[in-house]
Scaffold this motif. Structure first.
Motif, PDB file in Angstrom:
ATOM      1  N   LEU A   1       0.842  -1.193   0.000  1.00  0.00           N
ATOM      2  CA  LEU A   1       0.000   0.000   0.000  1.00  0.00           C
ATOM      3  C   LEU A   1       0.880   1.247   0.000  1.00  0.00           C
ATOM      4  CD1 LEU A   1      -2.791   1.364   0.274  1.00  0.00           C
ATOM      5  CD2 LEU A   1      -2.539   1.135   2.765  1.00  0.00           C
ATOM      6  N   PHE A   2       0.613   2.159  -0.925  1.00  0.00           N
ATOM      7  CA  PHE A   2       1.355   3.412  -1.020  1.00  0.00           C
ATOM      8  C   PHE A   2       0.494   4.526  -0.449  1.00  0.00           C
ATOM      9  CE2 PHE A   2       4.950   1.983  -3.556  1.00  0.00           C
ATOM     10  CZ  PHE A   2       4.470   0.758  -4.020  1.00  0.00           C
ATOM     11  N   VAL A   3       1.037   5.238   0.557  1.00  0.00           N
ATOM     12  CA  VAL A   3       0.293   6.295   1.222  1.00  0.00           C
ATOM     13  C   VAL A   3       1.034   7.600   1.019  1.00  0.00           C
ATOM     14  CG1 VAL A   3      -0.667   7.095   3.411  1.00  0.00           C
ATOM     15  CG2 VAL A   3      -0.462   4.640   2.971  1.00  0.00           C
ATOM     16  N   GLY A   4       0.339   8.613   0.485  1.00  0.00           N
ATOM     17  CA  GLY A   4       0.995   9.901   0.302  1.00  0.00           C
ATOM     18  C   GLY A   4       0.412  10.625  -0.898  1.00  0.00           C
ATOM     19  N   PRO A   5       0.976  11.794  -1.233  1.00  0.00           N
ATOM     20  CA  PRO A   5       0.463  12.588  -2.353  1.00  0.00           C
ATOM     21  C   PRO A   5       0.495  11.775  -3.650  1.00  0.00           C
ATOM     22  CG  PRO A   5       2.289  13.703  -1.228  1.00  0.00           C
ATOM     23  CD  PRO A   5       2.173  12.372  -0.617  1.00  0.00           C
ATOM     24  N   SER A   6      -0.469  12.024  -4.545  1.00  0.00           N
ATOM     25  CA  SER A   6      -0.616  11.112  -5.680  1.00  0.00           C
ATOM     26  C   SER A   6       0.594  11.097  -6.614  1.00  0.00           C
ATOM     27  CB  SER A   6      -1.903  11.398  -6.453  1.00  0.00           C
ATOM     28  OG  SER A   6      -2.008  12.757  -6.736  1.00  0.00           O
ATOM     29  N   LEU A   7       1.250  12.234  -6.792  1.00  0.00           N
ATOM     30  CA  LEU A   7       2.406  12.248  -7.691  1.00  0.00           C
ATOM     31  C   LEU A   7       3.503  11.320  -7.165  1.00  0.00           C
ATOM     32  CD1 LEU A   7       3.545  13.497 -10.272  1.00  0.00           C
ATOM     33  CD2 LEU A   7       4.618  15.262  -8.846  1.00  0.00           C
ATOM     34  N   ALA A   8       3.815  11.466  -5.881  1.00  0.00           N
ATOM     35  CA  ALA A   8       4.847  10.618  -5.269  1.00  0.00           C
ATOM     36  C   ALA A   8       4.405   9.154  -5.274  1.00  0.00           C
ATOM     37  CB  ALA A   8       5.120  11.086  -3.842  1.00  0.00           C
ATOM     38  N   ALA A   9       3.129   8.917  -5.006  1.00  0.00           N
ATOM     39  CA  ALA A   9       2.621   7.541  -4.981  1.00  0.00           C
ATOM     40  C   ALA A   9       2.726   6.909  -6.366  1.00  0.00           C
ATOM     41  CB  ALA A   9       1.175   7.521  -4.489  1.00  0.00           C
ATOM     42  N   HIS A  10       2.359   7.672  -7.392  1.00  0.00           N
ATOM     43  CA  HIS A  10       2.443   7.157  -8.758  1.00  0.00           C
ATOM     44  C   HIS A  10       3.868   6.752  -9.110  1.00  0.00           C
ATOM     45  CE1 HIS A  10      -1.484   9.254  -9.987  1.00  0.00           C
ATOM     46  NE2 HIS A  10      -1.681   7.965  -9.870  1.00  0.00           N
ATOM     47  N   ASN A  11       4.813   7.640  -8.794  1.00  0.00           N
ATOM     48  CA  ASN A  11       6.213   7.342  -9.130  1.00  0.00           C
ATOM     49  C   ASN A  11       6.684   6.088  -8.422  1.00  0.00           C
ATOM     50  OD1 ASN A  11       6.509   9.495 -10.871  1.00  0.00           O
ATOM     51  ND2 ASN A  11       7.141  10.905  -9.234  1.00  0.00           N
ATOM     52  N   ALA A  12       6.386   6.009  -7.128  1.00  0.00           N
ATOM     53  CA  ALA A  12       6.831   4.856  -6.344  1.00  0.00           C
ATOM     54  C   ALA A  12       6.160   3.574  -6.828  1.00  0.00           C
ATOM     55  CB  ALA A  12       6.548   5.096  -4.864  1.00  0.00           C
ATOM     56  N   MET A  13       4.885   3.662  -7.176  1.00  0.00           N
ATOM     57  CA  MET A  13       4.178   2.470  -7.659  1.00  0.00           C
ATOM     58  C   MET A  13       4.748   1.992  -8.982  1.00  0.00           C
ATOM     59  SD  MET A  13       0.226   3.405  -6.817  1.00  0.00           S
ATOM     60  CE  MET A  13      -0.634   1.896  -7.241  1.00  0.00           C
ATOM     61  N   GLN A  14       5.056   2.936  -9.861  1.00  0.00           N
ATOM     62  CA  GLN A  14       5.582   2.545 -11.163  1.00  0.00           C
ATOM     63  C   GLN A  14       6.962   1.901 -11.043  1.00  0.00           C
ATOM     64  OE1 GLN A  14       5.110   6.044 -13.653  1.00  0.00           O
ATOM     65  NE2 GLN A  14       3.020   5.440 -14.148  1.00  0.00           N
ATOM     66  N   ARG A  15       7.778   2.449 -10.132  1.00  0.00           N
ATOM     67  CA  ARG A  15       9.089   1.835  -9.913  1.00  0.00           C
ATOM     68  C   ARG A  15       8.940   0.426  -9.363  1.00  0.00           C
ATOM     69  NH1 ARG A  15      10.551   6.947  -8.048  1.00  0.00           N
ATOM     70  NH2 ARG A  15      10.260   6.316  -5.881  1.00  0.00           N
ATOM     71  N   ARG A  16       8.016   0.283  -8.403  1.00  0.00           N
ATOM     72  CA  ARG A  16       7.815  -1.027  -7.785  1.00  0.00           C
ATOM     73  C   ARG A  16       7.240  -2.033  -8.786  1.00  0.00           C
ATOM     74  NH1 ARG A  16       7.772  -2.566  -2.355  1.00  0.00           N
ATOM     75  NH2 ARG A  16       7.530  -4.819  -2.323  1.00  0.00           N
ATOM     76  N   LEU A  17       6.337  -1.550  -9.627  1.00  0.00           N
ATOM     77  CA  LEU A  17       5.720  -2.398 -10.646  1.00  0.00           C
ATOM     78  C   LEU A  17       6.782  -2.912 -11.606  1.00  0.00           C
ATOM     79  CD1 LEU A  17       3.316  -3.579 -12.136  1.00  0.00           C
ATOM     80  CD2 LEU A  17       2.831  -1.317 -13.080  1.00  0.00           C
ATOM     81  N   GLN A  18       7.625  -2.001 -12.050  1.00  0.00           N
ATOM     82  CA  GLN A  18       8.717  -2.365 -12.954  1.00  0.00           C
ATOM     83  C   GLN A  18       9.617  -3.433 -12.319  1.00  0.00           C
ATOM     84  OE1 GLN A  18       8.659  -0.965 -15.978  1.00  0.00           O
ATOM     85  NE2 GLN A  18      10.286  -2.394 -16.544  1.00  0.00           N
TER      86      GLN A  18
END
Ligand code: TXA
Ligand code: MG
Length: 353
Positions: free
Chosen positions: A245-262
Motif C-alpha cells: 500500500l502506497f500512502v501519500g500525495p498522488s504524484l509521489a505515490a504514482h512514481n513509487a508504484m511505477q518503480r515497484r511495478l517495474q
C-alpha cells in the motif's frame, strides 16, 4: 455437507424461500445471507451451540466476538443489558436500518460465545430486504460475522461465500452483489466518549453531525502472540497476494508504484495494481504485462468501496503474487477503504510531500 445455493429477489425476497432459510436458523443451523454491506453467516444468537458452528465453519478464533443482527430497533431490549440510553435511540432513528453497529452492555439472554466472553455486545439492524425478511421470519436475533474464512477478504457476492465456505454450511441465499461493499461502522458506546472501533458504511462525519465529537480508535499494530482488541485485528481482510500500500500525495505515490511495478515484473512476479480511473493513462503502458483493476473515480468513494473486495478476490484467483494499491483521500467512506487496505497490506510505503 452439501451447500445449497438459493437465489432470492434482492428487493422482494420470495416468502417461501425466506421461510426455508428461517427454518434452518430456528433448527440451530447456519445460513449465509446478503446484507447491504457484505454477506453474513447467520445463526440463532440465543443458541450457543448454533453460534459455535459459525466459529467452526469460519475457523474463527473464539476471542473475536460476533455482531447480533435485529429486525428492528424495538428488539434491542432482548439483547441489551439494562435500559437503552437515549443516545442509542437517536442513532437508531437516523442510521437504522443501516451499516452501523453499536457496542452496548450485554443482555443476559446473549450467550458469551457470541461476545467472546465480553460483557458488551455488538448490535446492528441491517437494511438489506433479504436480511430484514430473514431475521423477521426467524423471529430471532441473528449472530452473523462476515461469511468468509477468518482473516480473508469479506464476501460481497454469493460466489465469494461459496469459494470460502462450500461444504461447511447448508445454505447460501444469493441476493446478488452487495451495495456498500465494506463492513458496517463499529461504534463503541460503552467507552467514555463514543469511539469508532472500525470505520465503515456510516461515516465519522455523519455520526459527529448527529451526536457531537466521535473518537476514531487508533488501529495499533499488535505484538506477536498478544490477543488484539476486538474489532482491531491488525492484518485482516487480507488477500493471499503480497499487497503493498502506497500512502501519500498522488504524484509521489504514482512514481513509487511505477518503480515497484517495474521491479516486480522484472523479478518475474505476476503483479496486479488497484487503480483509480484517474490513473488509467499513466498505467496504460503496463496494461499488457500487469493485471490492472480499475475501481472507479477518486471522487466516487462509494464505487471504490463497493468494488474493492471483489477486485482483491479476482486478483487472488488469477494467481497474482504482488498487488500494488494506493490510499484514497481520508474522508467519508475513504477512511473505511483505507482501513481495509491497511489491514490487507503486507507492506506500507509512506511517501513525503
Ligand atoms: O457489515 C458488517 O458488520 C458485517 C455484516 C454481516 O453485518 N458483519 C461483520 O462481522 O463484519 P465481523 O464479525 O466480520 O466483524 C465484527 C466486528 C469484529 O471486528 C469484532 O471484533 C467487532 O465487530 N465486535 C463484535 N463484538 C464486539 C464487542 N463486544 N466489542 C468490540 N468489538 C466487537
Ligand atoms: Mg469479518
Amino acid at each position: 455437507m452439501t451447500t445449497r445455493l438459493l437465489s432470492v429477489d434482492p428487493e422482494y425476497p420470495q416468502p417461501d424461500r425466506i421461510a426455508q432459510a428461517a427454518a434452518l436458523l430456528r433448527r440451530g443451523e447456519l445460513v449465509a445471507f446478503p446484507t447491504e454491506t457484505v454477506y453474513g453467516l447467520g445463526a440463532n444468537a440465543l443458541d450457543a451451540a448454533a453460534v459455535q458452528k459459525i466459529f467452526a465453519a469460519k475457523e474463527r478464533p473464539a476471542y473475536d466476538p460476533l455482531i447480533v443482527h435485529l429486525h428492528e430497533p424495538q428488539a434491542l431490549h432482548t439483547v441489551v443489558g439494562g435500559p437503552v440510553p437515549a443516545l442509542v435511540w437517536r442513532l437508531a432513528e437516523r442510521f437504522w436500518p443501516g451499516p452501523l453497529t453499536l457496542i452496548l452492555p450485554r443482555g443476559r439472554a446473549v450467550p458469551q460465545t457470541v461476545t467472546a466472553g465480553l460483557e458488551t455486545v455488538a448490535i446492528r439492524v441491517p437494511a438489506h430486504p433479504v436480511a430484514q425478511a430473514l431475521i423477521a421470519a426467524a423471529g430471532l436475533p441473528v449472530a452473523a460475522p462476515s461469511a468468509n474464512r477468518f482473516g480473508y477478504t469479506s464476501p460481497t457476492t454469493a460466489a465469494h461465500v461459496l469459494a470460502d465456505l462450500e461444504g461447511r454450511i447448508p445454505l447460501v441465499l444469493d441476493g446478488g452483489p452487495t451495495r456498500i461493499g465494506v463492513e458496517s461502522t463499529v461504534l463503541d458506546l460503552t467507552a467514555d466518549q463514543p469511539t469508532i472501533l472500525r470505520p465503515g458504511g456510516v461515516t465519522q462525519e455523519a455520526l459527529a453531525a448527529l451526536i457531537g465529537p466521535v473518537r476514531l480508535a487508533a488501529q495499533p499494530p499488535t505484538e506477536e502472540g498478544a490477543v488484539p482488541a476486538p474489532g482491531m485485528l491488525p492484518r485482516h481482510y487480507a488477500p493471499h497476494a503480497h499487497l503493498v500500500l502506497f500512502v501519500g500525495p498522488s504524484l509521489a505515490a504514482h512514481n513509487a508504484m511505477q518503480r515497484r511495478l517495474q521491479a516486480a515484473l522484472q523479478a518475474g512476479k505476476r503483479t496486479g495494481v488497484l487503480l483509480l480511473e484517474e490513473d488509467r493513462a499513466l498505467f496504460a503502458p503496463w496494461a499488457a504485462r500487469a493485471r490492472l483493476e480499475f475501481l472507479g473515480a477518486e471522487t466516487d468513494l462509494a464505487a471504490l468501496a463497493q468494488r474493492l473486495y471483489a477486485a482483491l478476490r479476482r486478483l487472488d484467483q488469477e494467481g497474482v503474487e504482488v498487488v500494488l494499491a494506493r490510499a484514497v483521500p481520508s474522508r467519508g467512506l475513504g477512511r473505511a477503504i483505507n482501513n481495509r487496505l491497511q489491514k490487507a497490506a503486507a507492506e506500507v510505503v509512506r511517501l513525503e510531500d
